[in-house]
Design a protein around this motif. Structure first.
Motif, PDB file in Angstrom:
ATOM      1  N   LEU A  16       0.844  -1.194   0.000  1.00  7.44           N
ATOM      2  CA  LEU A  16       0.000   0.000   0.000  1.00  7.44           C
ATOM      3  C   LEU A  16       0.879   1.243   0.000  1.00  7.44           C
ATOM      4  O   LEU A  16       1.883   1.304   0.723  1.00  7.44           O
ATOM      5  N   VAL A  17       0.506   2.215  -0.797  1.00  5.36           N
ATOM      6  CA  VAL A  17       1.237   3.487  -0.832  1.00  5.36           C
ATOM      7  C   VAL A  17       0.438   4.474   0.017  1.00  5.36           C
ATOM      8  O   VAL A  17      -0.769   4.616  -0.184  1.00  5.36           O
ATOM      9  N   PRO A  18       1.074   5.129   1.005  1.00  6.89           N
ATOM     10  CA  PRO A  18       0.302   6.015   1.891  1.00  6.89           C
ATOM     11  C   PRO A  18      -0.414   7.139   1.145  1.00  6.89           C
ATOM     12  O   PRO A  18       0.109   7.669   0.158  1.00  6.89           O
ATOM     13  N   SER A 457      -2.301   5.464   7.862  1.00  9.72           N
ATOM     14  CA  SER A 457      -1.305   5.876   6.859  1.00  9.72           C
ATOM     15  C   SER A 457      -1.967   6.113   5.504  1.00  9.72           C
ATOM     16  O   SER A 457      -1.505   6.931   4.717  1.00  9.72           O
ATOM     17  N   CYS A 458      -3.014   5.343   5.251  1.00  4.48           N
ATOM     18  CA  CYS A 458      -3.686   5.477   3.952  1.00  4.48           C
ATOM     19  C   CYS A 458      -4.833   6.482   4.011  1.00  4.48           C
ATOM     20  O   CYS A 458      -5.640   6.578   3.073  1.00  4.48           O
ATOM     21  N   HIS A 467     -11.152   1.019   1.012  1.00  2.65           N
ATOM     22  CA  HIS A 467     -11.281   0.365  -0.291  1.00  2.65           C
ATOM     23  C   HIS A 467     -11.333   1.392  -1.424  1.00  2.65           C
ATOM     24  O   HIS A 467     -10.666   1.246  -2.448  1.00  2.65           O
ATOM     25  N   ASP A 468     -12.122   2.441  -1.201  1.00  2.00           N
ATOM     26  CA  ASP A 468     -12.306   3.420  -2.288  1.00  2.00           C
ATOM     27  C   ASP A 468     -11.026   4.206  -2.583  1.00  2.00           C
ATOM     28  O   ASP A 468     -10.780   4.575  -3.724  1.00  2.00           O
ATOM     29  N   SER A 469     -10.210   4.467  -1.544  1.00  3.74           N
ATOM     30  CA  SER A 469      -9.094   5.385  -1.786  1.00  3.74           C
ATOM     31  C   SER A 469      -7.716   4.729  -1.737  1.00  3.74           C
ATOM     32  O   SER A 469      -6.711   5.393  -1.981  1.00  3.74           O
ATOM     33  N   ALA A 470      -7.656   3.427  -1.427  1.00  5.61           N
ATOM     34  CA  ALA A 470      -6.337   2.792  -1.282  1.00  5.61           C
ATOM     35  C   ALA A 470      -5.551   2.838  -2.589  1.00  5.61           C
ATOM     36  O   ALA A 470      -6.110   2.671  -3.671  1.00  5.61           O
ATOM     37  N   THR A 471      -4.265   3.083  -2.466  1.00  8.49           N
ATOM     38  CA  THR A 471      -3.377   3.032  -3.625  1.00  8.49           C
ATOM     39  C   THR A 471      -2.428   1.869  -3.404  1.00  8.49           C
ATOM     40  O   THR A 471      -1.710   1.823  -2.400  1.00  8.49           O
TER      41      THR A 471
END
Ligand code: IMP
Length: 498
Positions: A16-18, A457-458, A467-471
């Motif tokens: 996951l990228v913050p 962090s995310c 879920h909607d914004s995770a990178t």
């Protein structure tokens, strides 16, 4: 024949990228609650859990004791179905006999039993206090309490009866069944008790209130309970004897059922769902699976499943991919099914929760599975390691392990799950050990803290936002290797990797 263009990937291949963390995005603000049952988009599900974890439908995992521990922590257990119907129904009933705060007494003994017997009972159950009833049952006439503080092998004759050393009812604080939980807790603290027996007006034991449960409640706060404050519990069912099994489980009080199959994309599951809807309407909630693509999801969602479970071949004890060449990397499977689920919600207005089942090797994989869009996770290996799981604790050299075996192993012989004849011609699971990890509540607290830290962090405080914004980013083979080497270097001989 067709070959899917994408590679089959697993959770460990992503990171996951913050995102930006804002001031209101703190671990205390994170809400990990998840829906278990289908519901109109924008509304709340009839059954929700406070933490997105359920235990696997497996004999080595989901016993009444584990089910109570998970419900206390806010999750849910599915009692396994590879056992006689009456026995499974009794396990469900055993959980339902416990109300939050008021437990059906588990450790009971007769007054005529010897001190040696009570010592062995307490050692085996890893407890330090037993309830004495006339017949040694959890509902017998209440006579007293005996704890490890009441006798010592060097001071007392272990052949003497329990009645010689127990603290008798006349000297104890007991409560009537009408007592409320907050009154019971006040008594526990005012009188400095570890156990408060609740006794009816015929003198029979009704339940016990434990100081330990109070502490747990303060830690988790959101137990999974029904409207009567009884712990929630689920139960596995199969596509063979469902006409007999489901009524018995419903009668026993199961809150939700789950079709237990290694491959759920089948007309047999649709038949069971049809039967449940025509027999019970929406009064019985039932999940189906397992599937690994959008077609399987759509089929089961159309057939009326309350949730759909994803995963073939990813379980830690699973050899289905070797035995049958069937399966899909869990990350790819979840991604595909989530897309179809979201399409389905757009078309029908119905949200069908998704459960990612198996293949969680580290706590970080849980966060990644949730970021991919799974609503909740089914875990076998994770829960099998805990004190409360039903399997034996074994010592090998200086380390402790718990036994853990697959439902498709020769040991479980769960032919119904694998669509085989009762003889189980070939195995799809292994029989092994997992490192013992101690108490469930302590481990789950740490895992939840990690998931919350990841979400912070995310920049997310709900699973939907996450879920909607995770990178996410794919990890290169090289960094994957480096990461693994690093773990090998750090791993202590006694440590399980979680
Ligand atoms: P784990 O959490 O990775 O240990 O995976 C648990 C999941 O593996 C269960 O919920 C089942 O879906 C699956 N499973 C259980 N027993 C077997 C087996 O014998 N073979 C294949 N999969 C299994």
């Amino acid at each position: 024949m067709q070959i899917l263009s994408e590679i089959s990937r697993t959770f460990g291949e992503y990171l996951l990228v913050p995102n930006l963390t804002t001031a209101n995005c703190t671990p205390e603000a994170v809400d990990l609650s998840a829906p278990l049952t289908r519901h109109p988009v924008g509304e709340s599900a009839q059954i929700r859990i406070a933490i997105p974890m359920v235990s696997a439908v497996m004999e080595a995992v989901s016993s009444p004791r584990l089910a109570i521990a998970i419900a206390q922590a806010g999750g849910l257990s599915f009692v396994h179905q590879n056992q006689p119907i009456a026995q499974q129904a009794e396990m469900v009933a055993a959980v339902k006999r416990n109300k939050a705060g008021f437990r059906h007494s588990e450790i009971n003994i007769r007054p005529t039993a010897t001190l040696a017997e009570v010592a062995a009972l307490l050692e085996q159950a890893e407890r330090d206090i037993a309830v004495v009833t006339d017949d040694g049952s959890p509902t017998g006439r209440f006579l007293g309490l005996i704890s490890l503080r009441d006798f010592h092998p060097q001071r007392h004759d272990l052949n003497a009866g329990v009645e010689t050393r127990m603290r008798a009812k006349a000297d104890l604080v007991v409560a009537p069944p009408t007592i409320s939980l907050s009154e019971a807790n006040t008594l526990l603290w005012d009188q400095r008790l570890d156990v408060l027996p609740v006794v009816d007006n015929q003198g029979r034991l009704a339940s016990v209130v434990l100081r330990r449960d109070y502490e747990l409640h303060k830690r988790f706060r959101n137990e999974s309970v029904d409207d009567d404050k009884r712990f929630r519990v689920g139960a596995g069912v199969n596509t063979r004897d469902y006409r007999d099994r489901i009524p018995a489980l419903v009668e026993a009080g199961a809150d939700i059922l789950c079709l237990d199959s290694s491959d759920g994309y089948s007309v047999y599951q649709s038949d069971v769902l049809d039967w449940v809807r025509s027999t019970y309407g929406q009064n019985v909630r039932i999940g189906a699976g397992n599937v690994v693509d959008g077609r399987g999801f759509r089929y089961l969602a159309d057939a009326g499943a309350d949730f759909v479970k994803i995963g073939i071949g990813g379980g830690s004890i699973c050899i289905t991919r070797d035995a049958k060449g069937i399966g899909r990397g869990q990350a790819s499977a979840v991604l595909d099914v989530v897309r179809e689920r979201d399409r389905y919600a757009g078309e029908t207005g119905e949200y069908v929760p998704l459960c990612s089942d198996g293949g969680i090797l580290q706590d970080s994989h849980m966060a990644i599975a949730l970021a991919f869009g799974a609503d909740f996770l089914m875990l076998g290996r994770y829960f099998a390691r805990f004190e409360e799981s039903p399997s034996a604790l074994v010592r090998v050299d200086d380390q402790f392990f718990k036994e853990y075996w697959g439902e498709g192993s020769a040991r479980a012989r769960n032919a119904a799950r694998y669509g085989q004849a009762s003889g189980l011609l070939f195995e799809e699971g292994v029989d092994g050990y997992v490192p013992y990890a101690g108490r469930l509540d302590e481990n789950v607290s740490v895992t939840l803290a990690k998931i919350k830290a990841t979400m912070v962090s995310c920049g997310s405080i709900t699973l939907r936002q996450f879920h909607d914004s995770a990178t996410l980013v794919e990890v290169s083979h090289q960094s994957f290797l480096q990461n693994s080497q690093d773990i090998r270097l750090r791993e202590r001989p006694s440590g399980g990797r979680t």
